[in-house]
Design an enzyme around this catalytic site. Structure first.
Site, PDB file in Angstrom:
ATOM      1  CG  HIS A 151      17.633   8.036  -1.500  1.00 24.73           C
ATOM      2  ND1 HIS A 151      16.444   7.360  -1.513  1.00 24.73           N
ATOM      3  CD2 HIS A 151      18.552   7.169  -0.995  1.00 24.73           C
ATOM      4  CE1 HIS A 151      16.617   6.136  -1.034  1.00 24.73           C
ATOM      5  NE2 HIS A 151      17.886   6.002  -0.709  1.00 24.73           N
ATOM      6  CG  ASP A 208      13.259   8.668  -1.249  1.00 28.72           C
ATOM      7  OD1 ASP A 208      14.109   8.716  -2.145  1.00 28.72           O
ATOM      8  OD2 ASP A 208      13.211   7.759  -0.392  1.00 28.72           O
TER       9      ASP A 208
HETATM   10 BR1  BUP Z   1      31.355   7.937  -4.285  1.00 31.00          BR
HETATM   11  C1  BUP Z   1      30.794   9.158  -5.578  1.00 31.00           C
HETATM   12  N1  BUP Z   1      31.303  10.984  -6.989  1.00 31.00           N
HETATM   13  O1  BUP Z   1      32.928  10.120  -5.716  1.00 31.00           O
HETATM   14  P1  BUP Z   1      24.577   5.347  -6.219  1.00 31.00           P
HETATM   15  C2  BUP Z   1      29.513   9.189  -6.017  1.00 31.00           C
HETATM   16  N2  BUP Z   1      29.109  10.124  -6.933  1.00 31.00           N
HETATM   17  O2  BUP Z   1      29.706  11.865  -8.265  1.00 31.00           O
HETATM   18  P2  BUP Z   1      25.161   5.075  -3.361  1.00 31.00           P
HETATM   19  C3  BUP Z   1      30.017  11.033  -7.424  1.00 31.00           C
HETATM   20  O3  BUP Z   1      26.832   9.803  -6.293  1.00 31.00           O
HETATM   21  P3  BUP Z   1      22.459   4.246  -2.892  1.00 31.00           P
HETATM   22  C4  BUP Z   1      31.755  10.098  -6.074  1.00 31.00           C
HETATM   23  O4  BUP Z   1      27.672   9.626  -9.711  1.00 31.00           O
HETATM   24  C5  BUP Z   1      25.951   8.756  -8.199  1.00 31.00           C
HETATM   25  O5  BUP Z   1      25.135   9.657  -8.890  1.00 31.00           O
HETATM   26  C6  BUP Z   1      27.425   9.096  -8.428  1.00 31.00           C
HETATM   27  O6  BUP Z   1      24.659   6.918  -6.105  1.00 31.00           O
HETATM   28  C7  BUP Z   1      27.697  10.147  -7.375  1.00 31.00           C
HETATM   29  O7  BUP Z   1      25.207   4.746  -4.917  1.00 31.00           O
HETATM   30  C8  BUP Z   1      25.772   8.975  -6.708  1.00 31.00           C
HETATM   31  O8  BUP Z   1      25.436   4.856  -7.306  1.00 31.00           O
HETATM   32  C9  BUP Z   1      25.830   7.677  -5.932  1.00 31.00           C
HETATM   33  O9  BUP Z   1      23.147   4.979  -6.323  1.00 31.00           O
HETATM   34  O10 BUP Z   1      23.682   5.265  -2.969  1.00 31.00           O
HETATM   35  O11 BUP Z   1      25.852   6.318  -3.102  1.00 31.00           O
HETATM   36  O12 BUP Z   1      25.695   3.877  -2.702  1.00 31.00           O
HETATM   37  O13 BUP Z   1      23.042   2.864  -2.760  1.00 31.00           O
HETATM   38  O14 BUP Z   1      21.692   4.696  -1.691  1.00 31.00           O
HETATM   39  O15 BUP Z   1      21.723   4.413  -4.175  1.00 31.00           O
END
Ligand code: BUP
Length: 457
Positions: free
Chosen positions: A18, A116
């Site tokens: 988020h 949000d």
């Molecule tokens: Br793990 C990881 N490095 O090692 P998502 C994640 N990220 O930069 P999530 C890193 O966190 P929800 C790591 O680039 C993305 O911007 C990644 O968001 C970064 O999945 C973010 O992909 C992760 O939307 O959250 O974390 O499961 O499902 O709540 O959106």
């Protein structure tokens, strides 16, 4: 009105998933001459969030940070005790009264608040007292937004059993969705924050000044059209596709000289997001699959929900024998700089849980995806990945436990995606499409321009 001064205040909720899109929205708004303040709930759940925040405010000194010091709420008393992120969202909701003094003390005064989706019902009444325009930023796909907005009409009451034995869920205006793609908490009779939020916040969305979503016409044209034409829910405020927001680097540099030395498209990147852990048995099968695939790889391993609890040695988690095999071909990390990795020409495929930010980042860099959705919105997002033709989703794969997916199968699917020419070509097309909005003044993404026009009106 072109030069009217605007001060927008952003309020994200818990979790990097988020936080990241909010920070990207903040960065994009400043390039449009908008002054931005980000209210950051304090403390954060994960180390990833606090490190991302400190890196971000150092890189963007013109953006102001204000803490929302959360009220103490006993974790163990919480009905969301099993999920620290949901618990935290609950605490932010309960601390929302603190926003009133915070928002009224801002100088220059705020012109609008962007919040949000999980905070809508708690925050809108406050902006109403202040007579402040309020926008909602939905951090997942437009398809998921449609489910969020219509959940209260589909389910009618808080009891989900009325859905009977139907195998599909019908969102008004859209194709029916298999029930198995719907986040399980939404189908439970038991109350949980996820469901309560879909119910209360989803319903309250019609009272907002506008709805922003990090997607584009190029990715989700049909769903956006149905949303905008009022077919999903009547009486919605303007829906603006402000994406894909350029994935500006969120810091926490993880040096990877190793990656730079690899041939083009030879490396598989593997990550299942920041929110959920994977069982140790499944982690070991993934490792085995990676080694068997024959590719080089970078793999983010996560066993616990919250990063600070993931303190066990990786040798312990993988076992010495597997660790030795893994080290010959790949890099195993606890956290990556995902944007740095996906932007590297050495990366040829992304094994992803399909969190929406990961999907958007893969689109931005044109990286083919082997989708392995596990929870929440991820199956709905995985279907978008598959439909758009940049990857494949093996629908029989579950998320651990008795549905263990073995290494041989994982290796086979990785090879399939790595060798697939169609995904590679479509990846390049989508990358170009995603960046259409980038670039020289005036040629920016239309949703973001429309938002700035609304703010300046
Ligand atoms: Br793990 C990881 N490095 O090692 P998502 C994640 N990220 O930069 P999530 C890193 O966190 P929800 C790591 O680039 C993305 O911007 C990644 O968001 C970064 O999945 C973010 O992909 C992760 O939307 O959250 O974390 O499961 O499902 O709540 O959106």
């Amino acid at each position: 009105s072109e030069h009217k001064f605007v001060h927008v205040v952003l309020l994200p909720s818990a979790g990097v998933g988020h936080l990241a899109p909010f920070l990207r929205l903040a960065a994009s708004l400043t390039t449009h001459g908008v002054q931005v303040t980000v209210i950051t709930p304090h403390p954060t759940v994960s180390l990833a969030e606090s490190q991302t925040l400190s890196h971000f405010f150092t890189s963007f000194p013109k953006i102001t940070q204000k803490h929302l010091n959360l009220l103490p709420v006993d974790h163990k008393q919480s009905s969301n005790a099993d999920d620290p992120f949901f618990h935290h969202i609950q605490v932010i909701r309960q601390s929302s009264s603190l926003l009133l003094p915070l928002l009224s003390s801002l100088s220059p005064p705020a012109s609008a608040l962007v919040t949000d989706m999980s905070l809508v019902a708690a925050v809108i009444p406050i902006t109403q007292v202040l007579n402040l325009p309020n926008y909602v930023f939905f951090t997942s796909s437009a398809k998921m937004l449609a489910l969020f907005l219509s959940y209260h009409t589909i389910f009618g009451s808080k009891h989900t059993s009325d859905l009977g034995r139907s195998e599909v869920i019908k969102i008004p205006g859209l194709e029916p969705i298999p029930k198995s793609w719907i986040p399980p908490p939404l189908l439970q009779d038991k109350d949980n924050l996820f469901k309560i939020s879909f119910f209360e916040d989803g319903k309250k969305m019609t009272d907002s000044s506008g709805i922003l979503v990090n997607t584009s016409e190029g990715f989700e044209q049909e769903t956006l059209r149905k949303l905008k034409e009022g077919e999903v829910v009547e009486g919605l405020p303007t829906v603006l596709a402000v994406g894909p927001l350029p994935p500006c680097n969120l810091g926490r540099c993880v040096p990877l000289a190793w990656l730079e030395g690899q041939p083009a498209r030879s490396v598989v990147y593997v990550s299942f997001g920041s929110r959920m852990g994977m069982s140790r048995e499944q982690i070991r099968e993934v490792g085995d699959g990676l080694v068997r695939s024959g590719s080089r790889f970078i793999w983010v391993v996560k066993e616990k929900r919250v990063d600070v609890e993931d303190d066990e040695d990786l040798d312990q988690v993988l076992g010495d024998e597997l660790m030795d095999r893994v080290r010959m071909k790949g890099q195993v990390l606890r956290w990556s700089n995902q944007v740095d990795i996906l932007s590297s020409p050495a990366v040829g495929a992304f094994v992803s849980h399909c969190g929406w930010n990961s999907v958007i980042e893969a689109f931005w860099y044109g990286v083919p995806i082997l989708a392995w959705p596990q929870h929440g919105d991820q199956k709905i997002n995985a279907e978008i990945v598959e439909r758009i033709g940049i990857g494949t989703w093996e629908k029989s794969w579950g998320c651990g436990g008795e549905l263990l997916v073995n290494g041989a199968k994982i290796a086979e699917r990785i090879r399939y995606v790595m060798e697939n020419e169609a995904f590679k070509l479509q990846g390049m097309r989508i990358r170009d499409e995603a960046r259409k909005g980038e670039g020289v003044c005036g040629d920016w993404n239309r949703g973001l321009i429309a938002l700035c026009d609304m703010l300046k009106a």
